[in-house]
Design an enzyme around this catalytic site. Sequence first.
Site, PDB file in Angstrom:
ATOM      1  N   ASN A 110       0.827  -1.209   0.000  1.00 16.16           N
ATOM      2  CA  ASN A 110       0.000   0.000   0.000  1.00 16.16           C
ATOM      3  C   ASN A 110       0.860   1.258   0.000  1.00 16.16           C
ATOM      4  OD1 ASN A 110      -1.993  -1.844   0.194  1.00 16.16           O
ATOM      5  ND2 ASN A 110      -2.514  -1.431   2.329  1.00 16.16           N
ATOM      6  N   HIS A 127       5.731  -0.461  -2.862  1.00 17.46           N
ATOM      7  CA  HIS A 127       5.246   0.303  -4.020  1.00 17.46           C
ATOM      8  C   HIS A 127       5.280   1.815  -3.802  1.00 17.46           C
ATOM      9  CE1 HIS A 127       2.887  -3.563  -5.349  1.00 17.46           C
ATOM     10  NE2 HIS A 127       4.184  -3.640  -5.604  1.00 17.46           N
ATOM     11  N   CYS A 135      11.689  13.883  -8.249  1.00 17.61           N
ATOM     12  CA  CYS A 135      12.038  14.776  -9.347  1.00 17.61           C
ATOM     13  C   CYS A 135      12.496  13.978 -10.572  1.00 17.61           C
ATOM     14  CB  CYS A 135      13.152  15.714  -8.898  1.00 17.61           C
ATOM     15  SG  CYS A 135      13.665  16.834 -10.212  1.00 17.61           S
ATOM     16  N   CYS A 138      16.428  15.558 -11.154  1.00 13.85           N
ATOM     17  CA  CYS A 138      17.567  15.259 -10.259  1.00 13.85           C
ATOM     18  C   CYS A 138      17.309  14.060  -9.338  1.00 13.85           C
ATOM     19  CB  CYS A 138      17.935  16.486  -9.426  1.00 13.85           C
ATOM     20  SG  CYS A 138      16.825  16.805  -8.047  1.00 13.85           S
ATOM     21  N   ASN A 222      -8.368 -12.850   4.690  1.00 13.71           N
ATOM     22  CA  ASN A 222      -9.048 -12.262   3.531  1.00 13.71           C
ATOM     23  C   ASN A 222     -10.496 -12.762   3.537  1.00 13.71           C
ATOM     24  OD1 ASN A 222      -9.771 -11.590   0.713  1.00 13.71           O
ATOM     25  ND2 ASN A 222      -7.572 -11.386   0.393  1.00 13.71           N
ATOM     26  N   PRO A 223     -11.453 -11.915   3.186  1.00 14.16           N
ATOM     27  CA  PRO A 223     -12.837 -12.415   3.121  1.00 14.16           C
ATOM     28  C   PRO A 223     -13.073 -13.364   1.955  1.00 14.16           C
ATOM     29  CG  PRO A 223     -12.764  -9.994   2.902  1.00 14.16           C
ATOM     30  CD  PRO A 223     -11.352 -10.479   2.894  1.00 14.16           C
TER      31      PRO A 223
HETATM   32  C1  BJW Z   1      -9.903  -7.618   2.336  1.00  9.90           C
HETATM   33  C2  BJW Z   1     -10.854  -6.805   2.939  1.00  9.90           C
HETATM   34  C3  BJW Z   1     -10.826  -6.710   4.364  1.00  9.90           C
HETATM   35  C4  BJW Z   1     -11.157  -6.751   0.807  1.00  9.90           C
HETATM   36  N1  BJW Z   1      -9.901  -7.384   5.055  1.00  9.90           N
HETATM   37  N2  BJW Z   1      -9.002  -8.276   3.039  1.00  9.90           N
HETATM   38  C5  BJW Z   1       5.247 -12.292 -13.304  1.00  9.90           C
HETATM   39  C6  BJW Z   1       4.188 -12.778 -14.047  1.00  9.90           C
HETATM   40  C7  BJW Z   1       3.348 -11.909 -14.755  1.00  9.90           C
HETATM   41  C8  BJW Z   1       3.528 -10.529 -14.707  1.00  9.90           C
HETATM   42  C9  BJW Z   1       4.570 -10.060 -13.952  1.00  9.90           C
HETATM   43  C10 BJW Z   1       5.420 -10.931 -13.288  1.00  9.90           C
HETATM   44  N3  BJW Z   1       6.341 -10.189 -12.636  1.00  9.90           N
HETATM   45  C11 BJW Z   1       6.089  -8.893 -12.870  1.00  9.90           C
HETATM   46  C12 BJW Z   1       5.031  -8.768 -13.681  1.00  9.90           C
HETATM   47  C13 BJW Z   1       4.401  -7.500 -14.162  1.00  9.90           C
HETATM   48  C14 BJW Z   1       3.600  -6.812 -13.095  1.00  9.90           C
HETATM   49  C15 BJW Z   1       2.568  -7.776 -12.527  1.00  9.90           C
HETATM   50  O1  BJW Z   1       2.721  -8.364 -11.481  1.00  9.90           O
HETATM   51  N4  BJW Z   1       1.451  -7.913 -13.206  1.00  9.90           N
HETATM   52  C16 BJW Z   1       0.390  -8.831 -12.751  1.00  9.90           C
HETATM   53  C17 BJW Z   1      -0.927  -8.076 -12.700  1.00  9.90           C
HETATM   54  C18 BJW Z   1       0.359 -10.038 -13.605  1.00  9.90           C
HETATM   55  N5  BJW Z   1       4.485  -6.304 -12.042  1.00  9.90           N
HETATM   56  C19 BJW Z   1       5.156  -5.173 -12.172  1.00  9.90           C
HETATM   57  O2  BJW Z   1       5.074  -4.479 -13.175  1.00  9.90           O
HETATM   58  C20 BJW Z   1       6.055  -4.776 -11.012  1.00  9.90           C
HETATM   59  N6  BJW Z   1       7.333  -4.448 -11.502  1.00  9.90           N
HETATM   60  C21 BJW Z   1       8.205  -5.372 -11.924  1.00  9.90           C
HETATM   61  O3  BJW Z   1       7.971  -6.556 -11.835  1.00  9.90           O
HETATM   62  O4  BJW Z   1       9.367  -4.847 -12.434  1.00  9.90           O
HETATM   63  C22 BJW Z   1      10.140  -5.678 -13.285  1.00  9.90           C
HETATM   64  C23 BJW Z   1       9.617  -5.425 -14.683  1.00  9.90           C
HETATM   65  C24 BJW Z   1      10.040  -4.308 -15.360  1.00  9.90           C
HETATM   66  C25 BJW Z   1       9.552  -4.070 -16.653  1.00  9.90           C
HETATM   67  C26 BJW Z   1       8.609  -4.944 -17.217  1.00  9.90           C
HETATM   68  C27 BJW Z   1       8.155  -6.054 -16.484  1.00  9.90           C
HETATM   69  C28 BJW Z   1       8.663  -6.295 -15.207  1.00  9.90           C
HETATM   70  C29 BJW Z   1       5.552  -3.517 -10.329  1.00  9.90           C
HETATM   71  C30 BJW Z   1       4.209  -3.706  -9.737  1.00  9.90           C
HETATM   72  C31 BJW Z   1       3.725  -2.374  -9.169  1.00  9.90           C
HETATM   73  C32 BJW Z   1       2.260  -2.463  -8.808  1.00  9.90           C
HETATM   74  N7  BJW Z   1       1.776  -1.171  -8.592  1.00  9.90           N
HETATM   75  C33 BJW Z   1       0.405  -1.002  -8.125  1.00  9.90           C
HETATM   76  C34 BJW Z   1       0.063   0.489  -8.271  1.00  9.90           C
HETATM   77  C35 BJW Z   1       0.818   1.342  -7.233  1.00  9.90           C
HETATM   78  C36 BJW Z   1       0.441   2.769  -7.348  1.00  9.90           C
HETATM   79  C37 BJW Z   1      -1.047   2.933  -7.188  1.00  9.90           C
HETATM   80  O5  BJW Z   1      -1.576   2.684  -6.102  1.00  9.90           O
HETATM   81  O6  BJW Z   1      -1.690   3.323  -8.160  1.00  9.90           O
HETATM   82  O7  BJW Z   1       0.278  -1.413  -6.780  1.00  9.90           O
HETATM   83  S1  BJW Z   1      -0.800  -2.016  -8.941  1.00  9.90           S
HETATM   84  C38 BJW Z   1      -1.810  -2.285  -7.559  1.00  9.90           C
HETATM   85  O8  BJW Z   1      -1.844  -3.700  -7.278  1.00  9.90           O
HETATM   86  C39 BJW Z   1      -1.095  -1.607  -6.390  1.00  9.90           C
HETATM   87  C40 BJW Z   1      -1.193  -2.671  -5.333  1.00  9.90           C
HETATM   88  O9  BJW Z   1      -0.176  -2.482  -4.369  1.00  9.90           O
HETATM   89  C41 BJW Z   1      -1.078  -3.948  -6.094  1.00  9.90           C
HETATM   90  C42 BJW Z   1      -1.583  -5.151  -5.372  1.00  9.90           C
HETATM   91  O10 BJW Z   1      -2.955  -5.086  -5.142  1.00  9.90           O
HETATM   92  P1  BJW Z   1      -3.524  -5.616  -3.757  1.00  9.90           P
HETATM   93  O11 BJW Z   1      -2.973  -4.844  -2.661  1.00  9.90           O
HETATM   94  O12 BJW Z   1      -3.375  -7.081  -3.705  1.00  9.90           O
HETATM   95  O13 BJW Z   1      -5.059  -5.182  -3.874  1.00  9.90           O
HETATM   96  P2  BJW Z   1      -6.273  -5.921  -4.590  1.00  9.90           P
HETATM   97  O14 BJW Z   1      -7.321  -4.898  -4.789  1.00  9.90           O
HETATM   98  O15 BJW Z   1      -5.838  -6.703  -5.766  1.00  9.90           O
HETATM   99  O16 BJW Z   1      -6.788  -6.991  -3.515  1.00  9.90           O
HETATM  100  C43 BJW Z   1      -7.466  -6.594  -2.352  1.00  9.90           C
HETATM  101  C44 BJW Z   1      -7.762  -7.835  -1.530  1.00  9.90           C
HETATM  102  O17 BJW Z   1      -8.287  -7.411  -0.289  1.00  9.90           O
HETATM  103  C45 BJW Z   1      -8.814  -8.758  -2.176  1.00  9.90           C
HETATM  104  O18 BJW Z   1      -8.297 -10.083  -2.167  1.00  9.90           O
HETATM  105  C46 BJW Z   1     -10.013  -8.634  -1.224  1.00  9.90           C
HETATM  106  O19 BJW Z   1     -10.755  -9.845  -1.109  1.00  9.90           O
HETATM  107  C47 BJW Z   1      -9.328  -8.278   0.076  1.00  9.90           C
HETATM  108  N8  BJW Z   1     -10.147  -7.542   1.064  1.00  9.90           N
HETATM  109  N9  BJW Z   1     -11.686  -6.248   2.053  1.00  9.90           N
HETATM  110  C48 BJW Z   1      -9.035  -8.152   4.444  1.00  9.90           C
HETATM  111  N10 BJW Z   1     -11.769  -5.926   5.108  1.00  9.90           N
HETATM  112 ZN    ZN Z   2      15.102  18.121  -8.826  1.00 12.38          ZN
END
Ligand code: BJW
Ligand code: ZN
Length: 252
Positions: A110, A127, A135, A138, A222-223
């Site tokens: 997060n 993240h 920047c 720089c 997780n729910p």
């Molecule tokens: C509850 C609840 C309650 C509800 N209690 N629970 C391998 C295979 C395929 C693809 C890739 C791979 N490796 C890398 C990739 C590419 C990509 C990736 O993973 N893509 C997949 C979608 C397939 N990864 C990247 O690009 C990463 N970089 C990287 O690998 O660099 C090397 C590279 C370079 C160049 C090209 C390729 C690779 C970087 C990933 C950065 C992700 N960024 C984001 C945005 C951040 C900024 C923003 O906020 O806008 O991060 S994406 C978004 O998803 C955000 C989150 O941190 C992230 C994860 O989501 P999260 O936290 O799991 O949320 P949800 O909504 O998915 O789930 C919520 C859960 O909560 C649910 O399960 C609910 O049930 C539950 N819930 N209420 C408890 N009360």
């Molecule tokens: Zn600067």
Amino acid sequence: MSTVLTHVTDELQSIFDRARSVAVLTGAGISAESGVPTFRGGGDSEIWTWRGRPVTELSSAELIATDPQLVWEWFDYRRGMLTSVEPNAGHRALAEWERRFEDFTLVTQNIDDLHRAAGSLNVLELHGNIWRARCLRCASTFEARESPLEENPPRCLACNGPARPDVVLFGELLPDGVFERAEEAAARADLFFVIGTSAVVYPAAGLPITAKRRGARIIEVNPEMTDISFIADVTLLGKAGELLPQFLKERG
Ligand code: BJW
Ligand code: ZN
């Protein structure tokens, strides 16, 4: 297959109490009870969209390269939502866990800063942080809390260059060293919690796999069942804000 539970049983409590090295990975779900939208949720295909674009497109390396102002508008909208939210019982429980264990690592995907607001001291932000800008000229980072922004893009305090949100977008590398520290904690852990994440975004989703391979017990909170449920020893099915404080109940 994991054991599915809906509350913290005595056996689970005793596993928690006896743990020596604990690591936790959180995702958007931990902040859901504070009113922060998750990225994915409900059905498989539901993904957060804004102005008709999915988050995978909005928060991407491609869009920041072609339309940085639009990316700032998207983050401005998100910052606006976050100004009025507070940490919930789940965040607060984790801050308390940190004080209970000698070796405790909190890793979060997060960017909302709510773990720190709840009192967690040592947080590995994979993240980045929505309240920081970086920047483009720089590379220095600075706190940028005004919401809405006065200027788009905001200007660097050091060199007046244009800045971008200091967050990790799809297709970008994680900040130097942070993932390595998270992996070390996962490898060391005898108990690893996966809380409120759909576990589809890598490399973060690889951390519970590392922990499992290195012998940790995996507890998911997780729910819903997720992509990582199959390696969890226990899936605690329910809300983090209700389940995490249960580990802190006085017994006697
Ligand atoms: C509850 C609840 C309650 C509800 N209690 N629970 C391998 C295979 C395929 C693809 C890739 C791979 N490796 C890398 C990739 C590419 C990509 C990736 O993973 N893509 C997949 C979608 C397939 N990864 C990247 O690009 C990463 N970089 C990287 O690998 O660099 C090397 C590279 C370079 C160049 C090209 C390729 C690779 C970087 C990933 C950065 C992700 N960024 C984001 C945005 C951040 C900024 C923003 O906020 O806008 O991060 S994406 C978004 O998803 C955000 C989150 O941190 C992230 C994860 O989501 P999260 O936290 O799991 O949320 P949800 O909504 O998915 O789930 C919520 C859960 O909560 C649910 O399960 C609910 O049930 C539950 N819930 N209420 C408890 N009360
Ligand atoms: Zn600067």
